[in-house]
Design an enzyme around this catalytic site. Sequence first.
Site, mmCIF file in Angstrom:
data_model
loop_
_atom_site.group_PDB
_atom_site.id
_atom_site.type_symbol
_atom_site.label_atom_id
_atom_site.label_comp_id
_atom_site.label_asym_id
_atom_site.label_seq_id
_atom_site.Cartn_x
_atom_site.Cartn_y
_atom_site.Cartn_z
ATOM 1 C CE LYS A 114 59.215 14.442 57.950
ATOM 2 N NZ LYS A 114 58.325 15.345 57.060
ATOM 3 C CB CYS A 175 60.442 18.436 56.870
ATOM 4 S SG CYS A 175 59.003 19.932 56.974
ATOM 5 N N PRO A 354 34.198 40.060 42.047
ATOM 6 C CG PRO A 354 32.442 38.653 42.652
ATOM 7 C CD PRO A 354 34.052 38.488 42.548
ATOM 8 N N GLY A 357 34.054 47.617 46.611
ATOM 9 C CA GLY A 357 34.556 48.794 47.113
ATOM 10 C C GLY A 357 34.920 48.756 48.556
ATOM 11 N N GLY A 358 34.918 47.537 49.248
ATOM 12 C CA GLY A 358 35.177 47.389 50.740
ATOM 13 C C GLY A 358 36.475 46.861 50.767
ATOM 14 C CB SER A 361 36.358 42.928 47.138
ATOM 15 O OG SER A 361 35.758 44.299 47.371
#
Length: 706
Positions: A114, A175, A354, A357-358, A361
Amino acid sequence: MGRKVTLATCSINQWALDFDGNITRILKSIEIAKSKGAKYRLGPELEICGYGCADHFYESDTLLHCFQVLKELLDSPVTQDIICDVGMPVMHHNVRYNCRVIFLNKKILLIRPKMLLANDGNNREFRWFSPLSRPRHVEEYFLPRMIQDVTGQGTVPFGDAVLSTTDTCIGTEICVELWNPRSPHVDMGLDGVEIFTNSSASYHQLRKADHRVNLVKSATIKSGGIYLFANQKGCDGDRLYYDGCAMIAINGDIVGQGTQFSLEDVEVITATLDLEDVRSYRGERCHPYLEYEYKPSYRVKVDFSLSESQDIYFPSHEPIEWQFHTPEEEISLGPACWLWDYLRRSGQAGFLLPLSGGVDSSSTACIVFSMCHLVCEAVRNGNTQVLKDVQQVVNNCTYTPEDPKELCGRLFTTCYMASENSSEDTRNRAKELAAQIGSTHISLNIDMAVKGILGIFYMVTGKKPEFRANGGSSRENLALQNVQARVRMILAYLFAQLSLWAQGRLGGLLVLGSANVDECLTGYFTKYDCSSADINPIGGVSKTDLKSFLQYCVARFQLTALRSVMAAPPTAELEPLMDGQVSQTDESDMGMTYSELSVIGRLRKISKCGPYSMFCKLIHMWKEACSPSQVATKVKHFFQMYSVNRHKMTTVTPAYHAENYSPDDNRFDLRPFLYNTQWSWQFRCIDSQVSKMEAENDPNLQYAHN
């Protein structure tokens, strides 16, 4: 002599230091390429050892094992009668190089090091390798005896050269050389090279794929030619996900497209193309001797033809339109594939999250559900490796996953950890979402554990801290919030280790974190709380993108529970409720909105802005909404929060890399974690500029000055 060539490029899910698995996948890709009539097979960067070996590249073992694998490849009947292009580290004159090793019929044709190394973002190639500094220069490389025994060669060409077969000319890029302003393909094209190959380890980042495709198209639209792009795929053992996208282009058109996100370990893309199309395209475009002082490439002659003598009846591949994923689809697919690789290679039996409910998560839960969809789809499509892997994960050799919801119940445990400060709304949102995705759901209360810890403190000090709402100080308020958050982390790991044991099942669970990139940027989380986990699939995704992703999940997976999640204000729920309702919100605590944080994060990392230059940009960007003094207040508040909390980045959960303004301290965002948080000089510069602007806008002050 024929004129049509069939070429193959690959995306392979290699794993750092997994030499057994890596050689198996390489051989499979060559076998597939040959079955499709290809005479040239290109693989991804450093595919023999895996790209992510990091400081293992320093070890002589890594170099030794790479040559042992190369020996087996050279000796294999699978690799005969096809030019094979593989990647591995090579030491030459006691210097390590990132190389392509190109061989045919037990003979090494060329070792091409390379020449331009990647040293930005997550890349640190200069740490392990040196670039070849002499273009169009070739030396002799003395082969190890184990390779000489197979090839009968003592030395082989080592350097910047191209291959001249009996019918065409092939040149190599590696690359980042494609990304460079002076890419090698430019000079090679002017020198008559007709086929360019690029072996990459290019990782996924939201909204990045089009850039890669445009570079490949541009490489051939300027001066014609065929371009093969190979790429690593999967989780190589780090925070990065390599997203495939192997492709083949000719004269500015894409003719072969690989998948961007897939659970297939080996994907081979082939195309049959007419060399005369390249020659005709170049007829009026390429006049190298008129451009500049011309220096031809060193050519390695190869007595081999890529074309057949009677290929007039072979159909050529036609141009196709590249199909891009939306950002929401990328979030659904990229982290899901990364999670699957991590799970199947970790030896664990599933995940535990865990679930509050937001938005954060819930987004993590949806990504796991998407993973289950991908697994079931792969099994339906006959992917035997995925079936074998899922049977190993669930410890049942007869199990065949058919329903994503049922599979989710086997692999995924969600846990709502309530306290006296939790609302009924968040509990119900977590429960409803868990029911819709099918996770095994636990609901528990942490108050007893919190009171026990505070009781110990009271026994020692005789002091009982209070929340601010109950008359306590800011220090007491913060400490009481942190106790709750850290208890949740302890319980998450306890249930991850023992919940399957309690059910009589084998194995443990990986704990998933769910802090987004904007919260990490400001340090808006408790150190060693439930954001501390084994891995975090959304740690590189902004809150804005997560909200759009949840809207996508409502439509894609019919998860109607997400509507109430998106409608609720983000909250940590660590302070007392007021009349049963949440009184604490994330944006209020942080002092700025999530959309503002996304802008600030990009300016800080991508635009390289310190406090003063950020202020200078934002007074124009936010001029419709904020005065200069308001902008100054926000900038100063951000940098104080950032510097006070920067130490948290040293312990942040390893997260999927998705955004180029990530504050990940591991190797992407290398900054101190101990600051003078006053920023006195910088803030004085901002204040001085604000005073000047206010004076210019105040007629009375202007008159007094005159």
